[in-house]
Design a protein around this motif. Structure first.
Motif, PDB file in Angstrom:
ATOM      1  N   GLU A 156       0.835  -1.208   0.000  1.00 21.84           N
ATOM      2  CA  GLU A 156       0.000   0.000   0.000  1.00 21.84           C
ATOM      3  C   GLU A 156       0.861   1.246   0.000  1.00 21.84           C
ATOM      4  OE1 GLU A 156      -2.950  -0.009   3.085  1.00 21.84           O
ATOM      5  OE2 GLU A 156      -3.919  -1.802   2.286  1.00 21.84           O
ATOM      6  N   GLN A 157       1.936   1.247   0.786  1.00 19.87           N
ATOM      7  CA  GLN A 157       2.816   2.416   0.831  1.00 19.87           C
ATOM      8  C   GLN A 157       3.504   2.637  -0.508  1.00 19.87           C
ATOM      9  OE1 GLN A 157       2.955   4.788   3.217  1.00 19.87           O
ATOM     10  NE2 GLN A 157       1.246   3.583   4.001  1.00 19.87           N
ATOM     11  N   GLN A 188      -4.105  13.117  -3.705  1.00 18.79           N
ATOM     12  CA  GLN A 188      -4.077  13.442  -2.278  1.00 18.79           C
ATOM     13  C   GLN A 188      -4.831  12.350  -1.516  1.00 18.79           C
ATOM     14  OE1 GLN A 188      -6.329  16.975  -1.153  1.00 18.79           O
ATOM     15  NE2 GLN A 188      -4.621  17.557   0.163  1.00 18.79           N
ATOM     16  N   LEU A 189      -4.205  11.795  -0.500  1.00 25.21           N
ATOM     17  CA  LEU A 189      -4.806  10.712   0.274  1.00 25.21           C
ATOM     18  C   LEU A 189      -5.949  11.240   1.146  1.00 25.21           C
ATOM     19  CD1 LEU A 189      -4.668   7.705   1.155  1.00 25.21           C
ATOM     20  CD2 LEU A 189      -3.162   8.465   3.013  1.00 25.21           C
ATOM     21  N   LEU A 190      -7.102  10.593   1.042  1.00 27.81           N
ATOM     22  CA  LEU A 190      -8.244  10.894   1.912  1.00 27.81           C
ATOM     23  C   LEU A 190      -8.357   9.861   3.027  1.00 27.81           C
ATOM     24  CD1 LEU A 190     -11.032  11.849  -0.661  1.00 27.81           C
ATOM     25  CD2 LEU A 190      -9.659  13.384   0.762  1.00 27.81           C
ATOM     26  N   ASP A 191      -8.213   8.590   2.674  1.00 27.38           N
ATOM     27  CA  ASP A 191      -8.336   7.511   3.656  1.00 27.38           C
ATOM     28  C   ASP A 191      -7.491   6.329   3.243  1.00 27.38           C
ATOM     29  OD1 ASP A 191      -9.923   7.672   6.095  1.00 27.38           O
ATOM     30  OD2 ASP A 191     -11.572   8.276   4.794  1.00 27.38           O
ATOM     31  N   GLN A 192      -6.997   5.619   4.253  1.00 24.34           N
ATOM     32  CA  GLN A 192      -6.230   4.401   4.031  1.00 24.34           C
ATOM     33  C   GLN A 192      -6.709   3.360   5.025  1.00 24.34           C
ATOM     34  OE1 GLN A 192      -1.996   4.947   4.217  1.00 24.34           O
ATOM     35  NE2 GLN A 192      -1.571   2.858   3.579  1.00 24.34           N
ATOM     36  N   GLN A 193      -6.960   2.168   4.543  1.00 20.12           N
ATOM     37  CA  GLN A 193      -7.449   1.055   5.365  1.00 20.12           C
ATOM     38  C   GLN A 193      -8.723   1.448   6.128  1.00 20.12           C
ATOM     39  OE1 GLN A 193      -4.097  -0.233   7.747  1.00 20.12           O
ATOM     40  NE2 GLN A 193      -3.043  -1.070   5.976  1.00 20.12           N
ATOM     41  N   TRP A 194      -9.619   2.146   5.436  1.00 23.35           N
ATOM     42  CA  TRP A 194     -10.894   2.567   6.032  1.00 23.35           C
ATOM     43  C   TRP A 194     -11.816   1.356   6.081  1.00 23.35           C
ATOM     44  CZ3 TRP A 194     -16.055   2.781   4.802  1.00 23.35           C
ATOM     45  CH2 TRP A 194     -16.851   3.630   5.595  1.00 23.35           C
ATOM     46  N   ARG A 195     -12.414   1.118   7.248  1.00 22.63           N
ATOM     47  CA  ARG A 195     -13.235  -0.081   7.433  1.00 22.63           C
ATOM     48  C   ARG A 195     -14.661   0.252   7.827  1.00 22.63           C
ATOM     49  NH1 ARG A 195      -8.192  -1.261   9.429  1.00 22.63           N
ATOM     50  NH2 ARG A 195      -7.267  -3.209   8.717  1.00 22.63           N
ATOM     51  N   CYS A 196     -15.556  -0.608   7.374  1.00 19.57           N
ATOM     52  CA  CYS A 196     -16.947  -0.602   7.807  1.00 19.57           C
ATOM     53  C   CYS A 196     -17.402  -2.057   7.810  1.00 19.57           C
ATOM     54  CB  CYS A 196     -17.818   0.263   6.887  1.00 19.57           C
ATOM     55  SG  CYS A 196     -18.071  -0.439   5.234  1.00 19.57           S
ATOM     56  N   ARG A 197     -18.672  -2.276   8.056  1.00 20.61           N
ATOM     57  CA  ARG A 197     -19.160  -3.654   8.136  1.00 20.61           C
ATOM     58  C   ARG A 197     -19.033  -4.406   6.814  1.00 20.61           C
ATOM     59  NH1 ARG A 197     -25.512  -3.944   7.441  1.00 20.61           N
ATOM     60  NH2 ARG A 197     -24.986  -6.085   7.895  1.00 20.61           N
ATOM     61  N   LEU A 220      -7.028   2.216  -0.277  1.00 21.23           N
ATOM     62  CA  LEU A 220      -6.615   3.607  -0.486  1.00 21.23           C
ATOM     63  C   LEU A 220      -7.748   4.355  -1.172  1.00 21.23           C
ATOM     64  CD1 LEU A 220      -3.060   3.022  -2.022  1.00 21.23           C
ATOM     65  CD2 LEU A 220      -3.553   3.689   0.341  1.00 21.23           C
ATOM     66  N   LEU A 221      -8.023   5.547  -0.693  1.00 23.88           N
ATOM     67  CA  LEU A 221      -8.993   6.423  -1.344  1.00 23.88           C
ATOM     68  C   LEU A 221      -8.332   7.786  -1.474  1.00 23.88           C
ATOM     69  CD1 LEU A 221     -11.838   6.425  -2.514  1.00 23.88           C
ATOM     70  CD2 LEU A 221     -12.650   7.295  -0.346  1.00 23.88           C
ATOM     71  N   LEU A 222      -8.194   8.231  -2.724  1.00 24.59           N
ATOM     72  CA  LEU A 222      -7.464   9.459  -3.009  1.00 24.59           C
ATOM     73  C   LEU A 222      -8.345  10.434  -3.771  1.00 24.59           C
ATOM     74  CD1 LEU A 222      -5.353   6.807  -3.682  1.00 24.59           C
ATOM     75  CD2 LEU A 222      -3.848   8.681  -3.129  1.00 24.59           C
ATOM     76  N   HIS A 223      -7.870  11.677  -3.824  1.00 27.91           N
ATOM     77  CA  HIS A 223      -8.669  12.760  -4.391  1.00 27.91           C
ATOM     78  C   HIS A 223      -7.810  13.680  -5.253  1.00 27.91           C
ATOM     79  CE1 HIS A 223     -10.576  16.842  -4.040  1.00 27.91           C
ATOM     80  NE2 HIS A 223     -11.627  16.121  -4.348  1.00 27.91           N
ATOM     81  N   LYS A 224      -8.402  14.099  -6.358  1.00 29.27           N
ATOM     82  CA  LYS A 224      -7.955  15.227  -7.175  1.00 29.27           C
ATOM     83  C   LYS A 224      -9.217  16.038  -7.395  1.00 29.27           C
ATOM     84  CE  LYS A 224      -4.014  13.646  -9.920  1.00 29.27           C
ATOM     85  NZ  LYS A 224      -3.520  13.423 -11.292  1.00 29.27           N
ATOM     86  N   PRO A 225      -9.110  17.276  -7.804  1.00 28.18           N
ATOM     87  CA  PRO A 225     -10.328  18.065  -7.997  1.00 28.18           C
ATOM     88  C   PRO A 225     -11.368  17.325  -8.838  1.00 28.18           C
ATOM     89  CG  PRO A 225      -8.414  19.466  -8.205  1.00 28.18           C
ATOM     90  CD  PRO A 225      -7.902  18.047  -8.081  1.00 28.18           C
ATOM     91  N   GLN A 226     -12.554  17.184  -8.270  1.00 23.71           N
ATOM     92  CA  GLN A 226     -13.713  16.558  -8.914  1.00 23.71           C
ATOM     93  C   GLN A 226     -13.558  15.056  -9.163  1.00 23.71           C
ATOM     94  OE1 GLN A 226     -16.464  18.573  -9.264  1.00 23.71           O
ATOM     95  NE2 GLN A 226     -15.126  20.043  -8.269  1.00 23.71           N
ATOM     96  N   ARG A 227     -12.505  14.429  -8.635  1.00 23.41           N
ATOM     97  CA  ARG A 227     -12.249  13.007  -8.900  1.00 23.41           C
ATOM     98  C   ARG A 227     -11.857  12.278  -7.623  1.00 23.41           C
ATOM     99  NH1 ARG A 227      -7.607  12.965 -13.118  1.00 23.41           N
ATOM    100  NH2 ARG A 227      -7.950  10.725 -13.059  1.00 23.41           N
ATOM    101  N   LEU A 228     -12.344  11.048  -7.511  1.00 18.74           N
ATOM    102  CA  LEU A 228     -11.918  10.138  -6.448  1.00 18.74           C
ATOM    103  C   LEU A 228     -11.293   8.913  -7.096  1.00 18.74           C
ATOM    104  CD1 LEU A 228     -14.984  10.177  -4.016  1.00 18.74           C
ATOM    105  CD2 LEU A 228     -12.781  11.305  -3.696  1.00 18.74           C
TER     106      LEU A 228
END
Length: 129
Positions: free
Chosen positions: A20-21, A33-42, A48-56
């Protein structure tokens, strides 16, 4: 994190974190730009979840020491896995509504572990479900 907690991390978890790194370094160099890493839910985990203007960019990272029958992890990215990722992404989006206007791209990053010298393979995917 104490020494005993650090020792509790398995070899496969260390390899996954390393992969991942590696993927994250390459994506940051490309302006993401990193928004979240190893984000968990049920429903599961978003690597990895990253962002650029208007894009994920949602990145599922797979890593192997060598290419076997599953081709560096490609075969493990099943329709069931994509459906769980879709649910997890919708859960993340519900918690982060300011990103609802962004377009989403899903990429599978196949990251060879050392001693393999192959580059990271980036495969565009569809969430489905």
């Amino acid at each position: 994190m104490g020494a005993s907690a650090a020792m509790a991390i398995s070899v496969s978890q260390r390899r996954g974190n390393w992969a991942e790194q590696r993927a994250l370094r390459l994506l940051r160099a490309a302006g993401w730009q990193l928004l979240d890493q190893q984000w968990r839910c049920r429903w599961g985990e978003l690597d990895l979840l990253l962002h650029k203007p208007q894009r994920l960019l949602l990145v599922e990272v797979k890593s192997r020491v060598r290419s076997g029958r599953d081709g560096w992890g490609l075969a493990s990215f099943t329709a069931r896995k994509r459906a769980r990722l879709s649910c997890a992404y919708r859960c993340w989006l519900a918690a982060h509504p300011r990103y609802q206007h962004c377009s989403l791209e899903l990429v599978l990053a196949l990251v060879p572990q050392p001693p393999a010298k192959e580059p990271v393979r980036w495969i565009r995917c569809w969430l489905g479900a």
